[in-house]
Write a protein that holds these residues in place. Structure first.
Motif, PDB file in Angstrom:
ATOM      1  N   GLN A  23     -26.641  27.728 -47.010  1.00 50.98           N
ATOM      2  CA  GLN A  23     -25.840  28.664 -46.235  1.00 50.98           C
ATOM      3  C   GLN A  23     -26.380  28.846 -44.834  1.00 50.98           C
ATOM      4  N   ASP A  24     -27.709  28.833 -44.717  1.00 49.31           N
ATOM      5  CA  ASP A  24     -28.298  29.089 -43.413  1.00 49.31           C
ATOM      6  C   ASP A  24     -28.100  27.934 -42.437  1.00 49.31           C
ATOM      7  N   PHE A  25     -28.229  26.700 -42.931  1.00 46.27           N
ATOM      8  CA  PHE A  25     -28.369  25.607 -41.988  1.00 46.27           C
ATOM      9  C   PHE A  25     -27.385  24.448 -42.129  1.00 46.27           C
ATOM     10  N   PRO A  46     -36.719  26.292 -38.652  1.00 42.55           N
ATOM     11  CA  PRO A  46     -36.307  27.583 -39.203  1.00 42.55           C
ATOM     12  C   PRO A  46     -37.136  28.016 -40.404  1.00 42.55           C
ATOM     13  N   ALA A  47     -37.485  27.073 -41.287  1.00 42.32           N
ATOM     14  CA  ALA A  47     -38.277  27.437 -42.466  1.00 42.32           C
ATOM     15  C   ALA A  47     -39.656  27.927 -42.071  1.00 42.32           C
ATOM     16  N   VAL A  48     -40.321  27.196 -41.186  1.00 40.32           N
ATOM     17  CA  VAL A  48     -41.662  27.591 -40.757  1.00 40.32           C
ATOM     18  C   VAL A  48     -41.625  28.942 -40.046  1.00 40.32           C
ATOM     19  N   TYR A  49     -40.644  29.138 -39.176  1.00 39.58           N
ATOM     20  CA  TYR A  49     -40.564  30.401 -38.442  1.00 39.58           C
ATOM     21  C   TYR A  49     -40.366  31.577 -39.398  1.00 39.58           C
ATOM     22  N   LYS A  50     -39.475  31.425 -40.361  1.00 39.05           N
ATOM     23  CA  LYS A  50     -39.232  32.519 -41.301  1.00 39.05           C
ATOM     24  C   LYS A  50     -40.452  32.797 -42.164  1.00 39.05           C
ATOM     25  N   LEU A  51     -41.156  31.743 -42.565  1.00 36.15           N
ATOM     26  CA  LEU A  51     -42.368  31.935 -43.355  1.00 36.15           C
ATOM     27  C   LEU A  51     -43.445  32.660 -42.555  1.00 36.15           C
ATOM     28  N   VAL A  52     -43.684  32.204 -41.340  1.00 39.78           N
ATOM     29  CA  VAL A  52     -44.754  32.785 -40.533  1.00 39.78           C
ATOM     30  C   VAL A  52     -44.451  34.238 -40.185  1.00 39.78           C
ATOM     31  N   TRP A  96     -40.968  33.657 -49.738  1.00 39.02           N
ATOM     32  CA  TRP A  96     -41.591  32.365 -50.013  1.00 39.02           C
ATOM     33  C   TRP A  96     -40.674  31.444 -50.819  1.00 39.02           C
ATOM     34  N   TYR A  97     -40.034  31.971 -51.847  1.00 38.29           N
ATOM     35  CA  TYR A  97     -39.202  31.104 -52.680  1.00 38.29           C
ATOM     36  C   TYR A  97     -37.946  30.622 -51.951  1.00 38.29           C
ATOM     37  N   ILE A  98     -37.345  31.464 -51.122  1.00 39.65           N
ATOM     38  CA  ILE A  98     -36.169  31.019 -50.372  1.00 39.65           C
ATOM     39  C   ILE A  98     -36.529  29.847 -49.470  1.00 39.65           C
ATOM     40  N   TYR A 264     -38.152  30.967 -30.938  1.00 43.30           N
ATOM     41  CA  TYR A 264     -39.509  31.214 -31.430  1.00 43.30           C
ATOM     42  C   TYR A 264     -40.162  32.392 -30.727  1.00 43.30           C
ATOM     43  N   PHE A 265     -39.617  33.567 -30.971  1.00 46.18           N
ATOM     44  CA  PHE A 265     -40.201  34.789 -30.434  1.00 46.18           C
ATOM     45  C   PHE A 265     -41.306  35.301 -31.353  1.00 46.18           C
ATOM     46  N   ASN A 266     -42.393  35.776 -30.754  1.00 41.22           N
ATOM     47  CA  ASN A 266     -43.312  36.630 -31.497  1.00 41.22           C
ATOM     48  C   ASN A 266     -42.460  37.754 -32.096  1.00 41.22           C
ATOM     49  N   PRO A 267     -42.563  38.041 -33.404  1.00 44.69           N
ATOM     50  CA  PRO A 267     -41.663  39.030 -34.002  1.00 44.69           C
ATOM     51  C   PRO A 267     -41.778  40.422 -33.403  1.00 44.69           C
TER      52      PRO A 267
END
Length: 491
Positions: A23-25, A46-52, A96-98, A264-267
Motif C-alpha cells: 500500500q505504501d509504495f 522508505p523502510a530504513v527511514y521509518k525504522l530509524v 519493526w514487523y511492518i 530525510y528530515f531529522n524527525p
C-alpha cells in the motif's frame, strides 16, 4: 490490494503482513504497463527511514530512561523507575514487523527482476533483516520468525514463535549469505544507487556493515556455547579477516545522515524545543561521568544548567519528589544528521577491545579501546584533549583488573551508542558492567531490577493465543523479568 481494518491490525501487530508494504509504495513505483513487481531500490530508503525514526522515538522515550541517559519530570512516565505499561510493547513490534515486509519484498523483487547489480539488493535485504530481527528478539525473546510476515501472502495469521537460539542461528546464516552476495564488482545501473540513503548502494560498505553487525551479535551470545560464537569471532578477526571485511573508519559507519530535506528530515527538525526536550533532563549518571572524564562531547550533547555548570538529576526518584531539572538535550541535536545512527565504527572498536580482554581474539585491547574513543570523538567532530588518557578514569592502569578494564571499555561504548535504538539497554543487560546503582533513587520499582525484556503486545496475546502461551511458558512468564536464552541472570 483491498483489505479491512482487522487485517491491517493483524498485519501490523503480529508481523504477518505483506499488504501493508504494498500500500505504501507499489502504486507510486509501478508502471501499469509493465511488471507489477515493485523495484527493490524504491523500498530501501522508505523502510530504513521509518525504522530509524521509530527507533529514535523509543530510544528517547524508553532506552534513555532505562539506562540513565535522561530522566523525566513527568511523574506518570515511569521507565526510569523500571515500570513499563503493557501497551508500550506494540509500537516497536508493529514498526519493526511492518518494515520487515518491505525488506523481504526487496529481496524477492531483486531476485525476480534479475537486473544488473540487483543481487546487491538481496545482500542489503539480508543485512537489514538480521538487524531488525535482532532488535525484535533482543527486546522480546522468542518471536514469530520463519512464519512471520505471511498474513497476506499465505493467510498465516497465527505464526509460531521461534526459540531465540534458533533465531540467532539463522541470523548468522543470513549474514554469511549477505557477505557472499555483497562480495561483488557489480554495480547498480543509472541513478538507482542514490536511492540508498546510507551507502549509495556501495556493496563493499554494506558488506562491512553486515560483518560488523555479525560481530555485535556474535559477542552478544559468545557466553553461550551452543552456537560456538567465540570461535567464529576469532575466525572473522584473526584467522580469515580478508573474507570478512569490517568497518575501517567513520565513513563506513551505518548512519542514515538526515539531510533535513525531503524525504530525510531529522524527525525533530520542525519540532519546538519544548517538544524535543519536553520534561526530560539528563541524569546524574550521564552528566557526572562526562564531567569526571572532562569529555568534550558534553558541550555537543547537553546544555549548561547554569553558567559554566552542567548538572543532572536523579533517576528513580520517589513519586511526588520531582528533582530540579538541570542540563537538557542540546537544541542543535534537533537538526543533527548523526541521530540516524544504526551502527558506527567506534562501536566496532569497543567490540574488538572487549573481545581482546576476553581472549576471543589476539589483538591489543588498549589500542582498540583508544581507537574507539578517537573514532567517537571524530564522529562528533571533537578532538581528544592532550591529557585525556592521563585521567585514571580513562586510561588503562597497571593496577586495573580485567573487570575494571571492561568497565572502562563499556562506559566509552555507552557514550558512543548515544541515540542508537536500544543498544545501551541490550548491552547493559548482557554485561551489567555499568554501575547505575549509585545513582538510582528510592522510588525505583520492580524490586530494583532493571527490566530485561518487554511483554508481548496485548493484541498478539489475544489473536495468537496458543503460540503466545507456548512462548510464555518457555520464558517462565510474560513479564519484565523473564530471562530469554542469551540473557545472563545478572540482576
Amino acid at each position: 490490494m483491498k483489505t479491512n481494518l482487522k487485517s491491517i491490525i493483524l498485519m501490523a501487530t503480529l508481523g504477518l503482513g505483506g499488504l501493508s508494504s504494498c500500500q505504501d509504495f507499489v502504486e507510486i513505483n509501478t508502471n501499469p504497463n509493465e511488471s507489477a513487481t515493485v523495484a527493490p531500490q524504491s523500498l530501501l530508503g522508505p523502510a530504513v527511514y521509518k525504522l530509524v525514526t521509530a527507533n529514535i522515538n523509543r530510544n528517547m522515550r524508553m532506552n534513555n530512561e532505562f539506562t540513565q541517559v535522561t530522566v523525566t519530570t513527568n511523574d506518570n512516565l515511569e521507565f526510569h523507575r523500571y515500570l513499563v505499561r503493557p501497551s508500550e510493547s506494540e509500537y516497536m513490534w508493529r514498526s519493526w514487523y511492518i518494515e520487515l515486509t518491505n525488506i523481504k519484498d526487496m529481496y524477492k523483487s531483486a531476485g525476480e527482476q534479475q537486473q544488473a547489480g540487483y543481487k546487491i539488493y538481496q545482500g542489503i535485504s539480508l543485512v537489514l533483516e538480521a538487524w531488525v530481527y535482532s532488535l525484535l528478539t533482543d527486546m522480546f525473546g522468542d518471536i514469530p520468525y520463519y512464519e512471520s510476515n505471511k498474513g497476506y501472502s499465505e493467510q498465516n495469521t497465527t505464526p509460531i514463535f521461534e526459540r531465540q537460539e534458533e533465531i540467532y542461528r539463522n541470523l548468522f546464516l543470513k549474514l554469511e549469505q549477505a557477505n557472499q552476495l555483497l562480495n561483488t564488482s557489480d554495480a547498480v545501473t543509472g541513478d538507482k544507487g542514490i536511492l540508498d540513503p546510507i551507502f549509495n548502494t556501495d556493496p563493499e560498505k554494506w558488506r562491512k556493515f553486515g560483518n560488523t553487525l555479525y560481530l555485535r551479535l556474535l559477542l552478544r551470545v559468545a557466553h553461550k556455547p551452543e552456537l560456538n560464537a567465540a570461535t567464529k569471532i576469532k575466525e572473522i578477526v584473526d584467522i580469515n579477516p580478508s573474507e570478512y571485511p569490517l568497518m575501517e573508519d567513520n565513513d563506513d559507519s551505518a548512519v542514515l545522515r538526515f539531510t533535513n530535506q525531503q524525504p530525510y528530515f531529522n524527525p525533530y527538525f520542525n519540532a519546538r524545543e519544548i517538544d524535543f526536550n519536553g520534561t526530560k533532563g539528563y541524569s546524574d549518571f550521564f552528566i557526572n561521568n562526562l564531567v569526571a572524564l572532562q569529555d568534550p562531547r558534553l558541550k555537543i550533547w547537553a546544555t549548561e544548567a547554569t553558567l559554566g555548570v552542567y548538572a543532572g538529576m536523579q533517576s528513580g526518584y520517589k513519586e511526588g519528589s520531582i528533582p530540579e531539572r538541570g542540563s537538557t538535550l542540546h537544541k542543535n541535536l534537533m537538526t543533527d544528521p548523526r541521530l540516524g545512527n544504526i551502527m558506527n565504527y567506534a562501536e566496532l572498536k569497543f567490540i574488538l577491545a572487549e573481545c581482546a580482554l576476553r581472549n576471543y581474539v589476539n589483538q591489543d585491547a588498549e589500542t582498540l579501546y583508544k581507537d574507539g574513543i578517537q573514532a567517537s570523538m571524530s564522529f562528533w567532530d571533537q578532538t581528544i584533549p592532550d591529557e585525556y588518557f592521563g585521567n585514571p578514569l580513562i586510561g588503562f592502569l597497571a593496577t586495573d583488573d580485567n573487570t575494571e578494564l571492561l568497565q572502562k571499555v563499556h562506559l566509552q561504548k555507552y557514550f558512543s551508542m548515544l541515540f542508537t535504538d536500544f543498544q545501551q539497554w541490550y548491552e547493559y543487560r548482557r554485561t551489567g558492567l555499568l554501575d547505575f546503582s549509585d545513582y538510582i533513587g528510592e522510588g525505583v520499582q520492580n524490586n530494583g531490577k532493571m527490566p530485561v525484556r518487554l511483554n508481548y503486545p496485548l493484541i498478539t496475546q489475544s489473536l495468537n493465543t496458543v503460540n503466545y502461551k507456548e512462548a510464555v511458558a518457555r520464558l517462565g512468564g510474560d513479564n519484565l523479568n523473564g530471562l530469554m536464552w542469551w540473557q545472563p541472570n545478572l540482576f
